[in-house]
Design a protein around this motif. Structure first.
Motif, PDB file in Angstrom:
ATOM      1  N   SER A   1       0.828  -1.206   0.000  1.00 21.68           N
ATOM      2  CA  SER A   1       0.000   0.000   0.000  1.00 21.68           C
ATOM      3  C   SER A   1       0.864   1.258   0.000  1.00 21.68           C
TER       4      SER A   1
ATOM      5  N   GLN B   1       2.106   1.632  -3.567  1.00 19.73           N
ATOM      6  CA  GLN B   1       1.055   1.989  -4.517  1.00 19.73           C
ATOM      7  C   GLN B   1       0.598   3.437  -4.374  1.00 19.73           C
TER       8      GLN B   1
ATOM      9  N   ARG C   1      -0.974   5.786  -7.329  1.00 17.76           N
ATOM     10  CA  ARG C   1      -2.400   6.102  -7.249  1.00 17.76           C
ATOM     11  C   ARG C   1      -2.607   7.617  -7.278  1.00 17.76           C
TER      12      ARG C   1
END
Length: 166
Positions: free
Chosen positions: A141, A144, A148
């Motif tokens: 996460s 990412q 994102r």
């Protein structure tokens, strides 16, 4: 008589090798747990690949000295069981800590984390860490997030250009 001494020497060597080979070893006092509770704890630890053994303190003291972990000698008093984990550093601390919350009779006395004698505070901190899958998820996460955010910005710029062009 010499056969008994030889068996004890082999047991001390076995315990010493377990201390050296394990990533984490947690020493607990299981006094006050009934048979069903100890069986449930053993099953939970076994399912996680953790070896949970009860040894005589005199044998364990000799093994601790041989493994150069003499800081554990202070906790080797009374009924003592040891959880050895060769693979997962966090699992024994987490499982024993969670079990301790439900069964107040279980008490963590001390342990060894990656070859170093650990304090109760260090074991508690280790128990609060997520498992391997949780850590990988957190890492992914974090990796990412920039991608994102870039995608959101690119989409916003594209929508703004469309509005200006229309």
């Amino acid at each position: 008589m010499s056969a008994v001494i030889e068996q004890k020497k082999q047991l001390v060597e076995e315990i010493t090798e377990k201390f050296r080979a394990s990533q984490t070893s947690i020493v607990v006092d299981y006094r006050g747990l009934d048979v069903a509770e100890v069986t449930a704890l053993r099953k939970e630890l076994r399912d996680a690949g953790i070896d949970f053994k009860v040894y005589k303190n005199t044998m364990t003291r000799r093994a601790v000295e041989a493994a150069e972990l003499s800081g554990l000698n202070d906790v080797l008093v009374g009924p003592t069981a040891i959880a050895f984990s060769n693979d997962d550093v966090v699992a024994p601390a987490r499982i024993l800590n969670n079990f301790m919350k439900e069964h107040e009779a279980l008490e963590i006395k001390g342990g060894v984390i990656e070859g170093q004698v650990a304090s109760l505070e260090q074991i508690q901190e280790l128990a609060e860490l997520p498992n391997y899958e949780g850590m990988v998820s957190m890492l992914l996460s974090v990796l990412q997030a920039p991608i994102r955010n870039f995608a959101y910005v690119a989409k916003a710029v594209a929508e703004q250009k469309e509005e200006q062009g229309a």
